[in-house]
Design a protein around this motif. Structure first.
Motif, PDB file in Angstrom:
ATOM      1  N   UNK A  66      -1.442  -3.268   9.310  1.00 43.37           N
ATOM      2  CA  UNK A  66       0.056  -3.620   9.850  1.00 43.37           C
ATOM      3  C   UNK A  66       0.707  -5.239   9.728  1.00 43.37           C
ATOM      4  N   UNK A  67      -0.214  -6.190  10.659  1.00 40.42           N
ATOM      5  CA  UNK A  67      -0.216  -7.409  10.595  1.00 40.42           C
ATOM      6  C   UNK A  67      -0.697  -8.790   9.418  1.00 40.42           C
ATOM      7  N   UNK A  68      -1.362  -7.580   8.867  1.00 42.91           N
ATOM      8  CA  UNK A  68      -2.156  -8.572   7.567  1.00 42.91           C
ATOM      9  C   UNK A  68      -1.208  -9.103   6.656  1.00 42.91           C
ATOM     10  N   UNK A  69      -1.690 -10.503   5.954  1.00 40.93           N
ATOM     11  CA  UNK A  69      -1.180 -11.036   4.874  1.00 40.93           C
ATOM     12  C   UNK A  69      -2.160 -11.704   4.126  1.00 40.93           C
ATOM     13  N   UNK A  70      -1.465 -11.122   2.596  1.00 34.21           N
ATOM     14  CA  UNK A  70      -2.618 -11.218   1.468  1.00 34.21           C
ATOM     15  C   UNK A  70      -1.912 -11.920   0.427  1.00 34.21           C
ATOM     16  N   UNK A  71      -2.749 -13.154   0.474  1.00 30.88           N
ATOM     17  CA  UNK A  71      -2.100 -13.887  -1.197  1.00 30.88           C
ATOM     18  C   UNK A  71      -2.126 -13.590  -2.460  1.00 30.88           C
ATOM     19  N   UNK A  94      -0.301  -3.604  -5.553  1.00 29.86           N
ATOM     20  CA  UNK A  94      -1.131  -2.407  -5.656  1.00 29.86           C
ATOM     21  C   UNK A  94      -1.103  -2.418  -7.216  1.00 29.86           C
ATOM     22  N   UNK A  95      -2.643  -1.974  -8.012  1.00 32.31           N
ATOM     23  CA  UNK A  95      -3.163  -1.464  -9.453  1.00 32.31           C
ATOM     24  C   UNK A  95      -3.721  -0.622  -9.734  1.00 32.31           C
ATOM     25  N   UNK A  96      -3.592   0.148 -10.617  1.00 31.21           N
ATOM     26  CA  UNK A  96      -4.349   1.460 -10.632  1.00 31.21           C
ATOM     27  C   UNK A  96      -3.810   1.929 -12.484  1.00 31.21           C
ATOM     28  N   UNK A  97      -5.046   2.367 -13.035  1.00 34.76           N
ATOM     29  CA  UNK A  97      -4.535   3.296 -13.787  1.00 34.76           C
ATOM     30  C   UNK A  97      -3.817   2.090 -15.255  1.00 34.76           C
ATOM     31  N   UNK A  98      -3.738   1.027 -14.686  1.00 30.94           N
ATOM     32  CA  UNK A  98      -2.833   0.163 -15.924  1.00 30.94           C
ATOM     33  C   UNK A  98      -1.649  -0.445 -15.719  1.00 30.94           C
ATOM     34  N   UNK A  99      -1.351   0.164 -14.035  1.00 31.45           N
ATOM     35  CA  UNK A  99      -0.028   0.379 -13.673  1.00 31.45           C
ATOM     36  C   UNK A  99      -0.433  -0.696 -12.535  1.00 31.45           C
ATOM     37  N   UNK A 100       1.331  -1.330 -12.035  1.00 33.94           N
ATOM     38  CA  UNK A 100       1.082  -1.847 -11.505  1.00 33.94           C
ATOM     39  C   UNK A 100       2.177  -2.055 -10.238  1.00 33.94           C
ATOM     40  N   UNK A 101       2.372  -1.883  -9.087  1.00 33.33           N
ATOM     41  CA  UNK A 101       3.582  -2.434  -8.263  1.00 33.33           C
ATOM     42  C   UNK A 101       3.579  -2.388  -6.631  1.00 33.33           C
ATOM     43  N   UNK A 102       5.256  -2.935  -6.273  1.00 34.45           N
ATOM     44  CA  UNK A 102       5.223  -3.161  -4.880  1.00 34.45           C
ATOM     45  C   UNK A 102       5.209  -1.324  -4.315  1.00 34.45           C
ATOM     46  N   UNK A 112      -3.723  -5.197  -3.331  1.00 34.22           N
ATOM     47  CA  UNK A 112      -3.330  -7.361  -4.224  1.00 34.22           C
ATOM     48  C   UNK A 112      -3.276  -7.818  -3.470  1.00 34.22           C
ATOM     49  N   UNK A 113      -1.503  -8.934  -3.626  1.00 33.45           N
ATOM     50  CA  UNK A 113      -0.717  -9.442  -2.343  1.00 33.45           C
ATOM     51  C   UNK A 113      -0.212  -8.558  -1.859  1.00 33.45           C
ATOM     52  N   UNK A 114      -0.179  -9.001  -0.259  1.00 32.17           N
ATOM     53  CA  UNK A 114       0.341  -8.496   0.620  1.00 32.17           C
ATOM     54  C   UNK A 114       1.514  -9.817   1.659  1.00 32.17           C
ATOM     55  N   UNK A 115       2.977  -8.529   1.889  1.00 35.71           N
ATOM     56  CA  UNK A 115       3.607  -9.760   3.274  1.00 35.71           C
ATOM     57  C   UNK A 115       3.604  -9.059   3.859  1.00 35.71           C
ATOM     58  N   UNK A 116       4.535  -9.650   5.333  1.00 34.77           N
ATOM     59  CA  UNK A 116       4.517  -8.525   6.605  1.00 34.77           C
ATOM     60  C   UNK A 116       5.090  -6.830   5.804  1.00 34.77           C
ATOM     61  N   UNK A 117       5.380  -6.914   5.502  1.00 32.29           N
ATOM     62  CA  UNK A 117       5.933  -5.062   4.888  1.00 32.29           C
ATOM     63  C   UNK A 117       5.579  -4.890   4.012  1.00 32.29           C
ATOM     64  N   UNK A 118       5.230  -5.444   2.740  1.00 34.55           N
ATOM     65  CA  UNK A 118       4.480  -4.790   1.829  1.00 34.55           C
ATOM     66  C   UNK A 118       3.564  -5.365   0.470  1.00 34.55           C
ATOM     67  N   UNK A 119       2.934  -4.692   0.145  1.00 34.99           N
ATOM     68  CA  UNK A 119       1.667  -4.868  -1.148  1.00 34.99           C
ATOM     69  C   UNK A 119       1.830  -4.176  -2.063  1.00 34.99           C
TER      70      UNK A 119
END
Length: 165
Positions: free
Chosen positions: A160-165, A141-149, A132-139
Motif C-alpha cells: 500500500x505504501x510502495x512507490x515505483x518510478x 499495469x499492462x497485459x494483452x497489449x493494453x496498458x492503463x492505471x 509499472x509505475x505506482x504512486x500513493x494510490x494508483x499503479x
C-alpha cells in the motif's frame, strides 16, 4: 485476461520498492523483506523446507505469478501467494520482474491515475499483469497489449505504501 474498451532482473523488483514495515533485509541477498518477485516459468514447486529433500506442499502453475518473498536461506526463498499459500522455492525459479494479480472483476484500466479518466481497457479478476509505475494510490499495469492505471487496492503484488518510478 484484458479486453480493449469500446472507446479508445533478479533483484530489479526489490530496488523499486520502498522499505516499509520492519526494514528487515534478507540474510543472503541483503534485499528488503518482505518483497515481491514473480514465477519465472510455468511451474514452481513450493517445499516444506529449503532443500530438495523436503516434501512439495504446493505447486505454482502460472508463469509471471506474483509472489511475496518473506524469508531467505541459501539458494531458497520462502514465498507466499495472495492467499498465503506457498513454501520454499529455489531462487532460479523466481524473477525480479514485477507483476500483479487483478483482484477485482472487470477492473477498469484508465488513461490517467484518476477515477474520472477515460477507460481504455478492462481486466478480469485473476489476470496476471505487468506492474509499472505506482504512486500513493494508483499503479500502471499492462497485459494483452493494453496498458492503463488502476487503484492499488484492486491488485495484489504491491504494498500500500510502495512507490515505483
Amino acid at each position: 485476461m484484458l479486453a480493449q474498451a469500446a472507446s479508445p532482473a533478479d533483484a530489479q523488483g526489490a530496488h523499486d520498492q520502498t522499505e516499509a514495515g520492519s526494514g528487515q533485509r534478507g540474510a543472503v541477498t541483503n534485499l528488503p523483506l518482505p518483497r515481491y518477485v514473480s514465477l519465472k516459468g510455468n511451474e514452481g514447486n513450493a517445499r516444506r523446507g529449503p532443500s530438495l529433500s523436503h516434501r512439495i506442499d504446493w505447486v505454482f502453475r502460472h508463469a509471471g505469478m506474483p509472489l511475496r518473498v518473506v524469508a531467505e536461506f541459501g539458494h531458497w526463498r520462502r514465498v507466499e501467494d495472495k492467499d498465503g499459500a506457498g513454501g520454499w522455492v529455489h531462487y532460479a525459479l523466481l524473477s525480479g520482474v514485477r507483476t500483479a494479480l487483478v483482484t477485482e472483476d472487470m477492473l477498469a484500466l484508465r488513461a490517467r491515475p484518476n477515477p474520472d479518466a477515460d477507460i481504455v481497457a478492462q481486466a478480469e479478476s485473476g489476470a496476471i499483469v505487468r506492474l509499472g509505475e505506482c504512486n500513493r494510490t494508483w499503479c500502471q499495469i499492462s497485459g494483452g497489449g493494453q496498458r492503463g492505471w488502476v487503484p492499488k487496492t484492486a491488485i495484489w503484488g504491491v504494498d500500500p505504501d510502495e512507490i515505483r518510478d
